[in-house]
Design a protein around this motif. Structure first.
Motif, short mmCIF file in Angstrom:
data_model
loop_
_atom_site.label_atom_id
_atom_site.label_comp_id
_atom_site.label_asym_id
_atom_site.label_seq_id
_atom_site.Cartn_x
_atom_site.Cartn_y
_atom_site.Cartn_z
N GLY A 143 1.47 67.45 136.81
CA GLY A 143 0.88 66.72 135.72
C GLY A 143 0.14 67.38 134.71
N PHE A 144 -0.66 68.32 135.05
CA PHE A 144 -1.28 69.01 134.09
C PHE A 144 -0.55 70.36 133.57
N ALA A 145 -1.03 70.80 132.23
CA ALA A 145 -0.29 71.54 131.62
C ALA A 145 -0.56 73.26 132.05
N TYR A 146 -1.52 73.57 133.17
CA TYR A 146 -1.80 74.61 133.47
C TYR A 146 -0.63 75.17 134.42
N LYS A 147 0.33 74.49 134.78
CA LYS A 147 1.57 75.12 135.82
C LYS A 147 2.61 74.42 135.17
N ILE A 148 3.51 75.26 134.27
CA ILE A 148 4.85 74.80 133.76
C ILE A 148 5.95 75.27 134.70
N ASN A 149 6.97 74.39 135.03
CA ASN A 149 7.90 74.83 135.90
C ASN A 149 9.05 75.27 135.17
N PRO A 150 9.52 76.62 135.23
CA PRO A 150 10.57 77.16 134.54
C PRO A 150 12.06 76.37 134.77
N ASP A 151 12.06 76.16 136.07
CA ASP A 151 13.29 75.48 136.37
C ASP A 151 13.59 74.04 135.49
N GLY B 14 -4.06 57.10 136.18
CA GLY B 14 -2.97 56.73 135.53
C GLY B 14 -3.41 56.62 134.25
N PHE B 15 -2.85 55.46 133.39
CA PHE B 15 -3.00 54.97 132.05
C PHE B 15 -4.13 54.05 132.17
N THR B 16 -4.79 53.73 133.17
CA THR B 16 -6.37 53.11 132.91
C THR B 16 -7.36 54.12 132.84
N ASN B 17 -7.04 55.49 132.92
CA ASN B 17 -7.93 56.34 132.59
C ASN B 17 -7.99 56.96 131.19
N GLU B 18 -8.97 56.88 130.45
CA GLU B 18 -8.70 57.32 129.16
C GLU B 18 -8.60 58.88 128.94
N LEU B 19 -8.66 59.70 129.83
CA LEU B 19 -8.30 60.99 129.70
C LEU B 19 -6.94 61.25 129.88
N MET B 20 -5.92 60.23 130.19
CA MET B 20 -4.73 60.15 129.99
C MET B 20 -4.21 60.54 128.82
N THR B 21 -4.85 60.18 127.57
CA THR B 21 -4.43 60.60 126.37
C THR B 21 -4.28 62.03 126.18
N ASP B 22 -5.29 62.64 126.39
CA ASP B 22 -5.40 63.96 126.38
C ASP B 22 -4.15 64.75 127.46
N TRP B 23 -4.11 64.43 128.51
CA TRP B 23 -3.23 65.04 129.25
C TRP B 23 -1.76 64.93 128.95
N PHE B 24 -1.36 63.67 128.57
CA PHE B 24 -0.32 63.26 127.69
C PHE B 24 -0.06 64.21 126.51
N GLU B 25 -1.11 64.42 125.67
CA GLU B 25 -1.07 65.39 124.44
C GLU B 25 -0.74 66.59 124.92
N ASP B 26 -1.31 67.27 126.01
CA ASP B 26 -1.06 68.32 126.77
C ASP B 26 0.38 68.70 127.06
N TYR B 27 1.02 67.71 127.64
CA TYR B 27 2.45 67.60 128.06
C TYR B 27 3.47 67.76 126.79
N ALA B 28 2.98 66.72 125.88
CA ALA B 28 3.83 66.75 124.57
C ALA B 28 3.81 68.06 123.88
N ARG B 29 2.62 68.80 123.82
CA ARG B 29 2.58 70.15 123.24
C ARG B 29 3.64 71.20 123.95
N VAL B 30 3.55 71.16 125.35
CA VAL B 30 4.61 72.08 126.07
C VAL B 30 6.05 71.39 125.89
N VAL B 31 6.29 70.20 125.62
CA VAL B 31 7.60 69.62 125.08
C VAL B 31 8.02 70.14 123.67
N PHE B 32 7.05 69.90 122.67
CA PHE B 32 7.39 70.08 121.44
C PHE B 32 7.58 71.98 121.51
N GLU B 33 6.73 72.63 122.08
CA GLU B 33 7.04 74.28 122.01
C GLU B 33 8.17 74.68 122.75
#
Length: 470
Positions: free
Chosen positions: A86-94, A131-150
């Motif tokens: 879930g966190f962007a520190y580990k990206i799965n190449p497959d 999950g989405f009841t945790n406000e930090l999810m906004t940061d984790w989702f942004e991190d994921y989206a950055r990986v996606v856009f990149e």
């Protein structure tokens, strides 16, 4: 006739078709956990472990798309396949490789990829943190989206941040209908919606700031709307139907698309009043700050709309405060469907084409001629190859769509038939089938067979009209 620049497509979602739930580095998501630990909640006790096996058969899927002549294919990314924890520190190449291969094959076949970043399948490690009841999810989702856009943004020009926040929040956190099944109506669903909306805005601004100038894409969110018709012509029921639309659609759309931003005024008022009567010290509906209202407002390039059916609404303003809080009590409405309306295999889905036209007119008026992409529309059956009921549904709903475009000047830019394939239909398992193509789930090879509706849709796309198409 459909406008010259009108786009036709079809859609799927990662958990519903991909399978390979624990292969090639993918992590566990909430639907993996939900179906494995509570199989009794799925009608046929099935899951998406293999589903259509599109992880291995995506090339076959692109062949089907090409044969139908669609101009775009809407699919979703599995967060857990790209970021196993879930966190962007580990990206799965497959995971990156799989989606790159799919995107490249689509483009090679002149099919536009329309990518949904999140379609209900939260990584379980993030859900374990709220999950989405945790406000930090906004940061984790942004991190994921950055990986996606990149990784994909150089080729993907149409993005949706979330699919159907109502189903994520109301059915997943407010009720136990969808994963993670928290059953916290009137509290958990409001927290989820609040953080999800902020996460959407954060990703939109991320794209604007870091990617738009280089990638030149469009970003939005897709929200589902069930039309709400007054149960009677009484003033109370007409107001109830409008309240129900505010609570089911405006809840998620108004902060983003309405010129004033923020939640609908009637929603803020009623939740606050009821919360006070129930003994809460503050409204159960979280408040946006003035800065957040401005930050969220206008974070769209189009409006994504999923529409399937219509309900009737009735006022229940006299309801007592006894019992647990709930969104239904807050909205002071009850909903039902006319038993004379044509049914499908999904208990909630009746065939009511005129509700589609009314939905589009309402959206056009409320959100001031926003360009609309229909990102899902379809009907379920038992998987018949000669699916005349689905053809009839498409004929009437496409006709209703044309009425909105030509008679009411609604700016609809695209139409997406749900779904490319019979797939895992959430709580209905494999009982209800929405596919333009039949999938044999008893066959290890998951054989795909075009249904009559696939040929009908091909003809509509080729002719760009529905009149005279058999």
């Amino acid at each position: 006739m459909f406008p010259d620049d009108f786009l036709f497509g079809t859609a799927t979602a990662s958990y519903q078709i991909e399978g390979a739930w624990n292969l090639s580095g993918k992590g566990e998501n909430v639907w993996d956990r939900f179906t494995h630990t509570s199989p009794e909640l799925i009608i046929d006790r099935s899951n998406g472990d293999v589903a259509c096996d599109s992880y291995h058969k995506y090339e076959d899927d692109v062949v089907l798309l090409k044969k139908m002549g669609v101009q775009f294919y809407r699919f979703s990314l599995s967060w857990s396949r790209i970021l196993p924890q879930g966190f962007a520190y580990k990206i799965n190449p497959d995971g990156i490789r799989y989606y790159n291969n799919l995107i490249n094959l689509l483009i090679k076949n002149n099919i536009i990829p329309l990518v949904t970043i999140f379609h209900w399948d939260t990584p379980q490690p993030l859900e374990d943190l709220g999950g989405f009841t945790n406000e930090l999810m906004t940061d984790w989702f942004e991190d994921y989206a950055r990986v996606v856009f990149e990784n994909f943004g150089d080729r993907v020009k149409l993005w949706l941040t979330f699919n159907e926040p109502k189903q994520i929040c109301l059915q997943g956190y407010g009720r136990n209908r969808n994963a993670p099944g928290y059953n916290s109506s009137g509290i958990g669903d409001y927290l989820c919606g609040h953080n999800l909306i902020k996460a959407h805005a954060k990703v939109y601004h991320l794209y604007d700031k870091e990617f738009r100038s280089k990638q030149n894409g469009n970003v939005s969110i897709t929200i589902d709307l069930e039309w709400m018709e007054p149960g009677t012509n009484s003033t109370a029921d007409r107001e109830a139907a409008e309240r129900s639309l505010a609570f089911s659609f405006g809840w998620y759309a108004d902060p983003i698309f309405h010129p004033n931003g923020d939640y609908p005024e009637i929603m803020r008022k009623l939740v606050s009043e009821r919360s006070k009567r129930e003994g809460f010290r503050r409204s159960r509906l979280p408040q946006f700050t003035k800065e957040e209202v401005e930050y969220i407002k206008g974070t769209y390039d189009f409006l994504g709309l999923n529409h399937y059916t219509t309900f009737l609404g009735k006022d229940i303003s006299e309801i007592l405060t006894d019992g647990k809080p709930s969104v239904e009590k807050d909205s002071r409405t009850v909903t039902w469907q006319d038993p004379s309306w044509t049914a499908s295999t999904s208990g909630w889905l009746k065939v009511v084409p005129w509700g589609f036209t009314k939905s589009l007119i309402w959206l056009n008026n409320r959100y001031q001629n926003v360009p609309i992409y229909i990102t899902e529309n379809g009907v379920s059956d038992h998987g018949e190859i000669d699916d005349q009921g689905r053809i009839n549904y498409y004929k009437h709903y496409l006709s209703a769509l044309l009425d909105a475009i030509h008679d009411h000047n609604v700016s609809v830019k695209a139409y997406t038939a749900w779904s490319l394939l019979d797939n895992f239909e959430w709580r209905d398992g494999y009982i209800s089938r929405f596919g333009l193509h039949h999938v044999d789930f008893n066959d290890p090879g998951r054989k795909r067979t075009p249904k009559a509706s696939a040929e009908y849709y091909r003809k509509v796309i080729a002719a760009r009209k529905i009149d005279g198409i058999d």
